[in-house]
Write an enzyme that holds these catalytic residues in place. Structure first.
Site, PDB file in Angstrom:
ATOM      1  CB  SER A  75      -0.856  -0.004   1.269  1.00  0.00           C
ATOM      2  OG  SER A  75      -1.463   1.255   1.475  1.00  0.00           O
ATOM      3  CE1 TYR A 128      -4.452  -2.512   4.825  1.00  0.00           C
ATOM      4  CE2 TYR A 128      -3.671  -0.256   4.660  1.00  0.00           C
ATOM      5  CZ  TYR A 128      -4.125  -1.405   4.054  1.00  0.00           C
ATOM      6  OH  TYR A 128      -4.250  -1.445   2.683  1.00  0.00           O
TER       7      TYR A 128
HETATM    8  P1  NAD Z   1     -11.433  -6.125  -0.668  1.00  0.00           P
HETATM    9  O1  NAD Z   1     -12.226  -5.995   0.579  1.00  0.00           O
HETATM   10  O2  NAD Z   1     -12.163  -6.276  -1.935  1.00  0.00           O
HETATM   11  O3  NAD Z   1     -10.411  -7.363  -0.555  1.00  0.00           O
HETATM   12  C1  NAD Z   1      -9.816  -7.799   0.626  1.00  0.00           C
HETATM   13  C2  NAD Z   1     -10.209  -9.253   0.800  1.00  0.00           C
HETATM   14  O4  NAD Z   1      -9.446  -9.835   1.856  1.00  0.00           O
HETATM   15  C3  NAD Z   1     -11.662  -9.437   1.199  1.00  0.00           C
HETATM   16  O5  NAD Z   1     -12.476  -9.592   0.085  1.00  0.00           O
HETATM   17  C4  NAD Z   1     -11.649 -10.667   2.094  1.00  0.00           C
HETATM   18  O6  NAD Z   1     -12.276 -11.798   1.538  1.00  0.00           O
HETATM   19  C5  NAD Z   1     -10.175 -10.941   2.316  1.00  0.00           C
HETATM   20  N1  NAD Z   1      -9.937 -11.151   3.735  1.00  0.00           N
HETATM   21  C6  NAD Z   1     -10.057 -10.231   4.727  1.00  0.00           C
HETATM   22  N2  NAD Z   1      -9.824 -10.823   5.911  1.00  0.00           N
HETATM   23  C7  NAD Z   1      -9.556 -12.127   5.650  1.00  0.00           C
HETATM   24  C8  NAD Z   1      -9.270 -13.250   6.465  1.00  0.00           C
HETATM   25  N3  NAD Z   1      -9.197 -13.149   7.795  1.00  0.00           N
HETATM   26  N4  NAD Z   1      -9.069 -14.451   5.861  1.00  0.00           N
HETATM   27  C9  NAD Z   1      -9.172 -14.568   4.525  1.00  0.00           C
HETATM   28  N5  NAD Z   1      -9.416 -13.534   3.701  1.00  0.00           N
HETATM   29  C10 NAD Z   1      -9.618 -12.346   4.260  1.00  0.00           C
HETATM   30  O7  NAD Z   1     -10.495  -4.853  -0.691  1.00  0.00           O
HETATM   31  P2  NAD Z   1      -9.249  -4.416  -1.609  1.00  0.00           P
HETATM   32  O8  NAD Z   1      -9.118  -2.985  -1.370  1.00  0.00           O
HETATM   33  O9  NAD Z   1      -9.365  -4.927  -2.978  1.00  0.00           O
HETATM   34  O10 NAD Z   1      -8.035  -5.111  -0.880  1.00  0.00           O
HETATM   35  C11 NAD Z   1      -7.081  -5.916  -1.553  1.00  0.00           C
HETATM   36  C12 NAD Z   1      -5.689  -5.522  -1.114  1.00  0.00           C
HETATM   37  O11 NAD Z   1      -5.419  -4.197  -1.566  1.00  0.00           O
HETATM   38  C13 NAD Z   1      -5.455  -5.518   0.394  1.00  0.00           C
HETATM   39  O12 NAD Z   1      -4.186  -6.071   0.663  1.00  0.00           O
HETATM   40  C14 NAD Z   1      -5.451  -4.041   0.716  1.00  0.00           C
HETATM   41  O13 NAD Z   1      -4.687  -3.763   1.864  1.00  0.00           O
HETATM   42  C15 NAD Z   1      -4.797  -3.502  -0.515  1.00  0.00           C
HETATM   43  N6  NAD Z   1      -4.940  -2.053  -0.693  1.00  0.00           N
HETATM   44  C16 NAD Z   1      -6.167  -1.515  -0.898  1.00  0.00           C
HETATM   45  C17 NAD Z   1      -6.282  -0.148  -1.034  1.00  0.00           C
HETATM   46  C18 NAD Z   1      -7.612   0.510  -1.250  1.00  0.00           C
HETATM   47  O14 NAD Z   1      -7.680   1.737  -1.209  1.00  0.00           O
HETATM   48  N7  NAD Z   1      -8.675  -0.236  -1.479  1.00  0.00           N
HETATM   49  C19 NAD Z   1      -5.141   0.659  -0.972  1.00  0.00           C
HETATM   50  C20 NAD Z   1      -3.913   0.075  -0.773  1.00  0.00           C
HETATM   51  C21 NAD Z   1      -3.824  -1.295  -0.634  1.00  0.00           C
END
Ligand code: NAD
Ligand code: MG
Length: 285
Positions: free
Chosen positions: A178, A191
């Site tokens: 991130s 986080y």
């Molecule tokens: P998202 O909610 O669509 O995806 C995250 C997924 O993680 C969830 O769908 C869930 O099924 C899974 N998850 C959560 N806890 C879990 C657990 N205990 N066991 C198994 N699975 C679990 O959201 P996203 O934003 O697409 O996130 C994907 C990645 O992108 C993450 O690593 C997040 O930190 C990173 N990210 C997102 C952003 C943003 O702004 N959305 C920014 C930087 C990084």
């Protein structure tokens, strides 16, 4: 300029882990737009957190590039089935692996199930994560700190360890970090700390695995419109999400997927040990 949605967004707070089908606007995971060109023909990919958001966009892109996909997720069965539908519509095979990655046994189970079905893993995308916002440092519960580390970084270590015996030379590991990895948001301290750890872990692991012909990279997204956001940020942050980037809007998951394809494909054969930003102009140094 793109036609992607700009803030302000409607107020839409959801419980964790969030349901993509209830988001407005509906996140664009490339369902109607991503075009593949055989860049991952017959590869086998395991993607965590692939029911929704960035993981779904990566699953759709990989499938359209010719890969079979194993999808790990917590318990969002409807979102996961929708991702599987798109993978299968691309003519590829998909298995769904629900369960909690904070559980050590589940980390090896998702690897074993993938290898049982497909025989090996060419691309491992460690993308699942948990976050929660808090106003002050003292508000962070001890259990939540530990849980955040278990899901975001310890699971990554365990899944890599379990998967490596089934990853041939030429394989690729991609870890989702991130912008918080080097620009920590104080409201997301646990986080953000795990995201710094992920960037560091990636750089170290790339050096360990290079001699085996396995590449390891991380991707550092900026604000991306996904269920993670609407289930963990404040209503005010959701409404104005992405406004403070130079592009003035959040990214859509489909805009993050192409870097995963590059890092996963053989075209990325000399790319290892690095972190790639997809941030809408927010610098990462
Ligand atoms: P998202 O909610 O669509 O995806 C995250 C997924 O993680 C969830 O769908 C869930 O099924 C899974 N998850 C959560 N806890 C879990 C657990 N205990 N066991 C198994 N699975 C679990 O959201 P996203 O934003 O697409 O996130 C994907 C990645 O992108 C993450 O690593 C997040 O930190 C990173 N990210 C997102 C952003 C943003 O702004 N959305 C920014 C930087 C990084
Ligand atoms: Mg989800």
């Amino acid at each position: 300029m793109s036609n992607y949605p700009t803030p302000p967004f409607k107020s839409q707070k959801q419980p964790v882990p969030g349901d993509q089908s209830k988001m407005d606007p509906y996140p664009d995971c490339g369902e109607k737009s991503y075009k593949g060109s055989g860049r991952m023909a017959n590869k086998i990919a395991l993607i965590t957190g692939a029911d929704s958001g960035i993981g779904r966009a990566v699953a759709i892109a990989f499938a359209r590039e010719g890969a079979d996909v194993a999808i790990s997720y917590l318990d969002e069965h409807d979102d996961a089935k929708e991702t599987a539908r798109w993978v299968e519509e691309a003519g590829r095979q998909c298995i769904l692996l629900p369960g909690d990655l904070a559980d050590k046994a589940h980390c090896s189970a998702i690897v074993n199930d993938t290898v049982k079905k497909f025989g090996r893993i060419d691309v491992l995308v460690n993308n699942a994560a948990f976050q929660m916002t808090h106003e002050t440092f003292e508000d962070i519960p001890d259990e939540e700190w530990v849980k955040t580390f278990d899901i975001n970084i310890t699971a990554m270590f365990r899944i890599c360890k379990a998967a490596l015996p089934s990853m041939p030379a030429g394989s690729s590991i991609i870890n989702t970090s991130s912008v918080n990895s080097d620009s920590p948001s104080p409201s997301l301290l646990a986080y953000a700390t795990t995201k710094g750890a992920i960037a560091n872990f990636t750089a170290g692991l790339a050096q360990s695995l290079g001699p085996r012909g396995i590449r390891v990279n991380s991707v550092a997204p900026g604000p991306i419109w996904t269920p993670l956001i609407v289930s963990t940020m404040t209503e005010d942050d959701i409404t104005h999400f992405g406004k403070n980037t130079p592009l003035g809007r959040p990214g859509q998951p489909v805009e993050v997927a192409p870097i995963y394809v590059l890092l996963a494909s053989d075209e990325g054969s000399y790319i290892s040990g690095t972190r790639y930003g997809v941030t809408g102009g927010k610098p990462i140094l």
